[in-house]
Design a protein around this motif. Sequence first.
Motif, PDB file in Angstrom:
ATOM      1  N   VAL A 151       0.860  -1.181   0.000  1.00 37.06           N
ATOM      2  CA  VAL A 151       0.000   0.000   0.000  1.00 37.06           C
ATOM      3  C   VAL A 151       0.896   1.231   0.000  1.00 37.06           C
ATOM      4  CG1 VAL A 151      -1.765   1.309   1.234  1.00 37.06           C
ATOM      5  CG2 VAL A 151      -1.833  -1.195   1.243  1.00 37.06           C
ATOM      6  N   HIS A 152       0.712   2.079  -0.997  1.00 33.32           N
ATOM      7  CA  HIS A 152       1.474   3.322  -1.083  1.00 33.32           C
ATOM      8  C   HIS A 152       0.614   4.481  -0.591  1.00 33.32           C
ATOM      9  CE1 HIS A 152       4.398   1.232  -3.691  1.00 33.32           C
ATOM     10  NE2 HIS A 152       3.328   0.686  -4.257  1.00 33.32           N
ATOM     11  N   TRP A 153       1.253   5.538  -0.191  1.00 29.99           N
ATOM     12  CA  TRP A 153       0.480   6.728   0.151  1.00 29.99           C
ATOM     13  C   TRP A 153       1.219   7.974  -0.295  1.00 29.99           C
ATOM     14  CZ3 TRP A 153       1.859  10.747   3.426  1.00 29.99           C
ATOM     15  CH2 TRP A 153       2.968  10.543   4.229  1.00 29.99           C
ATOM     16  N   THR A 154       0.423   8.984  -0.614  1.00 32.82           N
ATOM     17  CA  THR A 154       0.956  10.264  -1.040  1.00 32.82           C
ATOM     18  C   THR A 154      -0.038  11.337  -0.632  1.00 32.82           C
ATOM     19  OG1 THR A 154       1.862  11.489  -2.927  1.00 32.82           O
ATOM     20  CG2 THR A 154      -0.144  10.195  -3.312  1.00 32.82           C
ATOM     21  N   SER A 155       0.227  12.578  -0.994  1.00 30.88           N
ATOM     22  CA  SER A 155      -0.689  13.680  -0.694  1.00 30.88           C
ATOM     23  C   SER A 155      -1.171  14.291  -2.011  1.00 30.88           C
ATOM     24  CB  SER A 155       0.008  14.740   0.159  1.00 30.88           C
ATOM     25  OG  SER A 155      -0.876  15.822   0.431  1.00 30.88           O
ATOM     26  N   HIS A 156      -2.463  14.441  -2.135  1.00 22.45           N
ATOM     27  CA  HIS A 156      -3.060  15.055  -3.323  1.00 22.45           C
ATOM     28  C   HIS A 156      -3.781  16.327  -2.899  1.00 22.45           C
ATOM     29  CE1 HIS A 156      -5.248  15.516  -7.114  1.00 22.45           C
ATOM     30  NE2 HIS A 156      -6.320  15.737  -6.372  1.00 22.45           N
ATOM     31  N   ASN A 157      -3.241  17.475  -3.226  1.00 22.04           N
ATOM     32  CA  ASN A 157      -3.838  18.764  -2.840  1.00 22.04           C
ATOM     33  C   ASN A 157      -4.150  18.813  -1.342  1.00 22.04           C
ATOM     34  OD1 ASN A 157      -3.670  19.596  -5.494  1.00 22.04           O
ATOM     35  ND2 ASN A 157      -5.811  19.134  -5.974  1.00 22.04           N
ATOM     36  N   GLY A 158      -3.232  18.281  -0.545  1.00 22.71           N
ATOM     37  CA  GLY A 158      -3.399  18.287   0.900  1.00 22.71           C
ATOM     38  C   GLY A 158      -4.229  17.153   1.451  1.00 22.71           C
ATOM     39  N   ILE A 159      -4.643  16.211   0.593  1.00 23.35           N
ATOM     40  CA  ILE A 159      -5.479  15.081   1.025  1.00 23.35           C
ATOM     41  C   ILE A 159      -4.644  13.808   0.992  1.00 23.35           C
ATOM     42  CG2 ILE A 159      -7.574  13.760   0.579  1.00 23.35           C
ATOM     43  CD1 ILE A 159      -8.595  16.211  -1.003  1.00 23.35           C
ATOM     44  N   THR A 160      -4.546  13.119   2.109  1.00 23.94           N
ATOM     45  CA  THR A 160      -3.801  11.869   2.163  1.00 23.94           C
ATOM     46  C   THR A 160      -4.453  10.849   1.240  1.00 23.94           C
ATOM     47  OG1 THR A 160      -3.145  12.314   4.448  1.00 23.94           O
ATOM     48  CG2 THR A 160      -2.926  10.046   3.659  1.00 23.94           C
ATOM     49  N   SER A 161      -3.627  10.193   0.405  1.00 23.50           N
ATOM     50  CA  SER A 161      -4.143   9.270  -0.599  1.00 23.50           C
ATOM     51  C   SER A 161      -3.434   7.925  -0.497  1.00 23.50           C
ATOM     52  CB  SER A 161      -3.946   9.853  -2.006  1.00 23.50           C
ATOM     53  OG  SER A 161      -4.515  11.149  -2.096  1.00 23.50           O
ATOM     54  N   PHE A 162      -4.206   6.851  -0.405  1.00 27.78           N
ATOM     55  CA  PHE A 162      -3.683   5.490  -0.342  1.00 27.78           C
ATOM     56  C   PHE A 162      -3.936   4.815  -1.690  1.00 27.78           C
ATOM     57  CE2 PHE A 162      -4.824   6.891   3.855  1.00 27.78           C
ATOM     58  CZ  PHE A 162      -3.846   6.391   4.693  1.00 27.78           C
ATOM     59  N   TRP A 163      -2.902   4.175  -2.262  1.00 31.77           N
ATOM     60  CA  TRP A 163      -3.083   3.586  -3.582  1.00 31.77           C
ATOM     61  C   TRP A 163      -2.232   2.336  -3.747  1.00 31.77           C
ATOM     62  CZ3 TRP A 163       1.214   3.629  -6.911  1.00 31.77           C
ATOM     63  CH2 TRP A 163       2.273   4.456  -6.519  1.00 31.77           C
ATOM     64  N   LEU A 164      -2.591   1.559  -4.791  1.00 30.21           N
ATOM     65  CA  LEU A 164      -1.933   0.289  -5.056  1.00 30.21           C
ATOM     66  C   LEU A 164      -1.339   0.278  -6.460  1.00 30.21           C
ATOM     67  CD1 LEU A 164      -4.787  -2.081  -3.772  1.00 30.21           C
ATOM     68  CD2 LEU A 164      -2.830  -1.239  -2.460  1.00 30.21           C
ATOM     69  N   ASP A 165      -0.361  -0.585  -6.675  1.00 35.84           N
ATOM     70  CA  ASP A 165       0.183  -0.827  -8.013  1.00 35.84           C
ATOM     71  C   ASP A 165      -0.660  -1.910  -8.687  1.00 35.84           C
ATOM     72  OD1 ASP A 165       2.361   0.914  -8.384  1.00 35.84           O
ATOM     73  OD2 ASP A 165       3.556  -0.255  -6.981  1.00 35.84           O
ATOM     74  N   ARG A 166      -1.642  -1.493  -9.441  1.00 38.20           N
ATOM     75  CA  ARG A 166      -2.498  -2.450 -10.139  1.00 38.20           C
ATOM     76  C   ARG A 166      -2.992  -1.787 -11.415  1.00 38.20           C
ATOM     77  NH1 ARG A 166      -7.585  -4.720  -6.922  1.00 38.20           N
ATOM     78  NH2 ARG A 166      -5.895  -5.267  -5.479  1.00 38.20           N
ATOM     79  N   ASP A 167      -2.820  -2.432 -12.546  1.00 42.27           N
ATOM     80  CA  ASP A 167      -3.200  -1.858 -13.823  1.00 42.27           C
ATOM     81  C   ASP A 167      -4.679  -2.094 -14.119  1.00 42.27           C
ATOM     82  OD1 ASP A 167      -0.605  -1.012 -14.283  1.00 42.27           O
ATOM     83  OD2 ASP A 167      -0.030  -2.928 -15.228  1.00 42.27           O
ATOM     84  N   GLY A 168      -5.202  -1.359 -15.112  1.00 43.71           N
ATOM     85  CA  GLY A 168      -6.563  -1.583 -15.598  1.00 43.71           C
ATOM     86  C   GLY A 168      -7.589  -0.753 -14.863  1.00 43.71           C
ATOM     87  N   LEU A 169      -8.820  -1.274 -14.834  1.00 49.33           N
ATOM     88  CA  LEU A 169      -9.900  -0.575 -14.145  1.00 49.33           C
ATOM     89  C   LEU A 169      -9.564  -0.413 -12.669  1.00 49.33           C
ATOM     90  CD1 LEU A 169     -13.027  -2.364 -15.674  1.00 49.33           C
ATOM     91  CD2 LEU A 169     -11.911  -0.275 -16.466  1.00 49.33           C
ATOM     92  N   CYS A 170     -10.072   0.639 -12.081  1.00 46.86           N
ATOM     93  CA  CYS A 170      -9.803   0.858 -10.656  1.00 46.86           C
ATOM     94  C   CYS A 170     -11.055   1.365  -9.957  1.00 46.86           C
ATOM     95  CB  CYS A 170      -8.651   1.841 -10.452  1.00 46.86           C
ATOM     96  SG  CYS A 170      -9.097   3.581 -10.645  1.00 46.86           S
ATOM     97  N   THR A 171     -11.027   1.249  -8.651  1.00 43.65           N
ATOM     98  CA  THR A 171     -12.044   1.867  -7.795  1.00 43.65           C
ATOM     99  C   THR A 171     -11.387   2.991  -7.023  1.00 43.65           C
ATOM    100  OG1 THR A 171     -13.285  -0.191  -7.526  1.00 43.65           O
ATOM    101  CG2 THR A 171     -13.652   1.521  -5.884  1.00 43.65           C
ATOM    102  N   GLY A 172     -11.997   4.152  -7.049  1.00 42.21           N
ATOM    103  CA  GLY A 172     -11.505   5.286  -6.286  1.00 42.21           C
ATOM    104  C   GLY A 172     -12.557   5.753  -5.305  1.00 42.21           C
ATOM    105  N   THR A 173     -12.128   6.112  -4.108  1.00 39.23           N
ATOM    106  CA  THR A 173     -13.065   6.503  -3.054  1.00 39.23           C
ATOM    107  C   THR A 173     -12.585   7.782  -2.377  1.00 39.23           C
ATOM    108  OG1 THR A 173     -13.485   4.155  -2.635  1.00 39.23           O
ATOM    109  CG2 THR A 173     -14.314   5.715  -1.008  1.00 39.23           C
ATOM    110  N   LEU A 174     -13.491   8.732  -2.247  1.00 40.28           N
ATOM    111  CA  LEU A 174     -13.260   9.944  -1.455  1.00 40.28           C
ATOM    112  C   LEU A 174     -13.959   9.751  -0.122  1.00 40.28           C
ATOM    113  CD1 LEU A 174     -12.365  12.882  -1.008  1.00 40.28           C
ATOM    114  CD2 LEU A 174     -14.431  13.614  -2.243  1.00 40.28           C
ATOM    115  N   ILE A 175     -13.200   9.799   0.966  1.00 41.70           N
ATOM    116  CA  ILE A 175     -13.719   9.480   2.296  1.00 41.70           C
ATOM    117  C   ILE A 175     -13.601  10.700   3.199  1.00 41.70           C
ATOM    118  CG2 ILE A 175     -13.475   7.969   4.311  1.00 41.70           C
ATOM    119  CD1 ILE A 175     -12.144   5.916   2.462  1.00 41.70           C
ATOM    120  N   PHE A 176     -14.682  11.015   3.891  1.00 37.00           N
ATOM    121  CA  PHE A 176     -14.669  12.070   4.902  1.00 37.00           C
ATOM    122  C   PHE A 176     -14.824  11.433   6.282  1.00 37.00           C
ATOM    123  CE2 PHE A 176     -16.276  14.206   1.077  1.00 37.00           C
ATOM    124  CZ  PHE A 176     -15.412  15.300   1.012  1.00 37.00           C
ATOM    125  N   GLY A 177     -14.096  11.969   7.252  1.00 36.41           N
ATOM    126  CA  GLY A 177     -14.142  11.430   8.618  1.00 36.41           C
ATOM    127  C   GLY A 177     -15.321  11.933   9.411  1.00 36.41           C
TER     128      GLY A 177
END
Length: 496
Positions: free
Chosen positions: A5-31
């Motif tokens: 599991v990798h993580w980075t920051s996107h416009n100040g938002i912590t982002s968790f992502w995987l190395d997987r090609d093709g279609l993906c699922t993306g989720t925006l989560i609020f606490g």
Amino acid sequence: MMQTVHWTSHNGITSFWLDRDGLCTGTLIFGVGMRDEPPTLAGITHLIEHVLLRLVQPVTVVHGGTVTTDSLQFYALGKPDDVAGFLNAIAAAVSAFQELTDEVIAFEKSVLEAEDPHKFSNVSSGLLTYRYGTSGVGAAHFGAPATSGLITAELIDWACRWLTAGNAALTFTGPVPSALDIRLPAGEPVCHHQGPPLIMAQTLIKSRKQGVAFSLLVPSQDAGLLCEALRYELLTRLRHGAGIIYSVENFTTAIDNGQSQLDLVLDPVRHNTIPTLKQGVNTLRGLVDAGFSEDAVQSARHAVTAEFGCDDYVPQDYLDQLAIDALLGRSSRDRQAILDRATDITSAELTKILRNSIGSLIVAVDKSVKLSKADAGSLGLATDRYELWQRTKEPKSLQPPTEGRPGQTTWRHKSSPTTLVLTPTHLMSQTSRKTKTISLADVAVVGDRSCGCLSLMDQRGRSIDLNMDEWKAGKKLRKQLLEAFPREVIRPFPEE
């Protein structure tokens, strides 16, 4: 090799992502979730989810939103750029939320009613509410009739407080899409507070819900394994052995960083409710003494392995949970550590966990089934009738004053000898044999229903509905009751 599991920051938002090609699922989560809602605003996060999804239509990519105890989530599945486009649109709608119109809110309220008519109009407390009342996680289980009365300003204030970059996270089952450009209002992480349990002893609750349910407080680390082992043992005895239930539904809810509530819901038909209660409690107590069978331990291992270890890919639910834990300041368990624990757990360890947790046992049973206090006592359980009306032996101290309160203070029922008495501190129900009271200060919400009835719910989630048509001078009674409560706890409720 286990996927990283990798993580980075996107416009100040912590982002968790995987190395997987093709279609993906993306989720925006609020606490923010149901646990953050006060009783007077119950359902507000769910309504905001609906409104935001409406504001971004039309959307052709597979998408949706959900509200949990802990979080508000928006997700899409498809080509990375299409997923990014949907999440960008949600963020843009959040940023423009102050332009929200009353018409959009009214429309989505009607959709919410269609989604779950009972939850939309009724208070219906559940296992979390029984233990914690209407604050914190207890708010997840008592319905949302306040939704119908929510106004535009309340939704805007709620969104401004919670839907910010500082209270958001992103997850992707592939690399972060290059088309992603989420911009949210600035903000800081918001604190979440959870009070202590209201019930501290082994207790039987007489519930409005059908069937039988068991609830325990357990260490979060082993909640899933214990839950599956208990499910196996209960099914073995009560379904395969006795034939009195069909299923055992199991749930775990994180309470804080180290503790979770484990719930098991059984489904007997009405005439098997008491046998299910007795055999279920005896099964739990028997496991404390004799321990779990090896088959139960193996079943728990298989369940956890199927969820977390069927292949090298990280499950999306696990990825999303990492993000939620980060937002709520909870520690996250490494996926390999979870699988190793499932492999190493023993019957003796699971039994010790149950033995240490059995003191927190809450049992809920259908109150329409006849159950004596002696039956509960024989099972070693205190009885809680879970009624807003509380019996009292000292009504004289609660009598209304002879002066100081203008207007009528006593009302008679049209078809029974019952009398209602309103004092400055209590509402009393009196008959020739008994007196019951409601402390006005304990009432958390007064539902002013469109049919003219009043719904009262206290801090523990216990509730009643008062039909004014059943009382002489009912209109005056309704007026005096509404005047007896602070305006901030009075909310419009829909007709039942």
